[in-house]
Design an enzyme around this catalytic site. Structure first.
Site, PDB file in Angstrom:
ATOM      1  N   VAL A   1       0.827  -1.171  -0.089  1.00 43.86           N
ATOM      2  CA  VAL A   1       0.014   0.132  -0.053  1.00 43.86           C
ATOM      3  C   VAL A   1       0.779   1.276   0.115  1.00 43.86           C
ATOM      4  CG1 VAL A   1      -1.975  -1.266   1.053  1.00 43.86           C
ATOM      5  CG2 VAL A   1      -0.289   0.033   2.592  1.00 43.86           C
TER       6      VAL A   1
ATOM      7  N   ASN B   1      -5.361   0.604   7.815  1.00 43.37           N
ATOM      8  CA  ASN B   1      -4.697   0.072   8.856  1.00 43.37           C
ATOM      9  C   ASN B   1      -3.198  -0.289   8.857  1.00 43.37           C
ATOM     10  OD1 ASN B   1      -4.841  -1.615  11.633  1.00 43.37           O
ATOM     11  ND2 ASN B   1      -4.271  -3.235   9.817  1.00 43.37           N
TER      12      ASN B   1
ATOM     13  N   SER C   1      -2.774   6.771  16.551  1.00 46.58           N
ATOM     14  CA  SER C   1      -2.141   6.138  17.516  1.00 46.58           C
ATOM     15  C   SER C   1      -2.115   7.151  18.701  1.00 46.58           C
ATOM     16  CB  SER C   1      -0.836   5.660  17.296  1.00 46.58           C
ATOM     17  OG  SER C   1      -0.146   5.572  18.408  1.00 46.58           O
TER      18      SER C   1
ATOM     19  N   TYR D   1       7.303   8.320  13.943  1.00 44.80           N
ATOM     20  CA  TYR D   1       6.112   7.551  14.322  1.00 44.80           C
ATOM     21  C   TYR D   1       5.112   8.513  14.763  1.00 44.80           C
ATOM     22  CZ  TYR D   1       2.544   4.053  15.831  1.00 44.80           C
ATOM     23  OH  TYR D   1       1.741   3.140  15.880  1.00 44.80           O
TER      24      TYR D   1
ATOM     25  N   ALA E   1       5.151  11.898  14.062  1.00 43.02           N
ATOM     26  CA  ALA E   1       4.802  12.848  13.227  1.00 43.02           C
ATOM     27  C   ALA E   1       3.515  12.277  12.196  1.00 43.02           C
ATOM     28  CB  ALA E   1       5.951  13.099  12.395  1.00 43.02           C
TER      29      ALA E   1
ATOM     30  N   LYS F   1       1.560   9.970  12.610  1.00 43.98           N
ATOM     31  CA  LYS F   1       0.247   9.428  13.208  1.00 43.98           C
ATOM     32  C   LYS F   1      -0.612  10.983  13.555  1.00 43.98           C
ATOM     33  CE  LYS F   1       0.436   5.113  13.000  1.00 43.98           C
ATOM     34  NZ  LYS F   1      -0.400   4.429  12.166  1.00 43.98           N
TER      35      LYS F   1
END
Length: 252
Positions: free
Chosen positions: A63, A89, A141, A154, A156, A158
């Site tokens: 993806v 997801n 998250s 991570y 940034a 989310k």
């Protein structure tokens, strides 16, 4: 059966929260298409659910690359028809130092953890706009709102998911389409379990600061996602739903 009659599309549906969404989705009456990169796990899940009488199909797709993603998506839609509800997801963690982190690592990570949510919208919104109906949930998250040291890529990404979802909700509302994000806290996915087994002190600390002294389960996260997709949540759009057992309520 809150998703009866829906075609649910899920990225990263072979394991963890994604698998829980697929398993929960069939129980709620949806026919389900999903993509992943783990053929073995995905095919085993499909075989199990088809043997139980459910409508489920899978395509292998990365993806983070639009053309690959689109090829898998188009095959699934040609079989089951237009997607009516969707979940972005797929993703992974990234722990890094801002100086040491390489640009290539940044680009690869953000292509998966942020850009793929835009790709999903790009693919499913045309049909949703035609029908003037649809619902999308993007998985963010707790780190999208608060974080800890060395999680800057991570966190940034989310945080970007929350902003992307909010603006899509504003843009797509006129078409009858709802867009939300869901932000899990510490969740006992296979990935987290393997990490905690390697670092028992981390596990002990995480349980110590958890207000209810436990981790969430993938099923608990999936239940909120499935509800948010459904008509039961018809006036929820542009929201970020924190599903973290009150972890975000802690000051320190």
């Amino acid at each position: 059966m809150i998703l009866k009659g829906e075609h649910l599309f899920v990225t990263g549906g072979a394991a963890g929260i994604g698998e829980a969404i697929v398993l929960g989705g069939v129980k709620e009456g949806a026919k389900i298409s999903f993509v992943d990169i783990d053929d073995a796990k995905a095919n085993a899940l499909v075989e199990k659910l088809i043997s139980e009488g459910h409508q489920v199909q899978y395509q292998k797709a990365d993806v983070s690359k639009f053309e690959t993603f689109k090829a898998g998506y188009d095959k699934l839609v040609s079989a089951f028809g237009p997607v009516t509800v969707a979940v972005s997801n797929a993703g992974r963690n990234s722990y890094a130092d801002a100086v040491e982190y390489a640009e290539e690592e940044w680009n690869d990570f953000f292509a998966l953890d942020l850009k793929s949510s835009w790709y999903l919208a790009k693919l499913c919104l045309p049909d949703m706009r035609k029908k003037k109906y649809g619902s999308i949930v993007n998985i963010s998250s707790i780190h999208g709102r608060m974080s800890r040291p060395n999680f800057f890529p991570y966190s940034a990404a989310k945080g970007g998911i929350i902003g992307l979802s909010r603006n899509l909700a504003l843009d797509e509302g006129k078409y009858g389409i709802r867009v939300n994000s869901v932000s899990p806290g510490t969740t006992a996915t296979p990935l987290l379990k393997s990490y905690m087994e390697k670092f028992p002190d981390e596990k002990a600390h995480a349980l110590l600061v958890a207000p209810n002294a436990r981790f969430g389960s993938p099923e608990e996260i999936a239940n909120v996602i499935l509800f948010t997709l459904s008509k039961d949540a018809s006036f929820i759009s542009g929201a970020d739903l924190m599903v973290d057992g009150a972890l975000h309520a802690r000051y320190a």
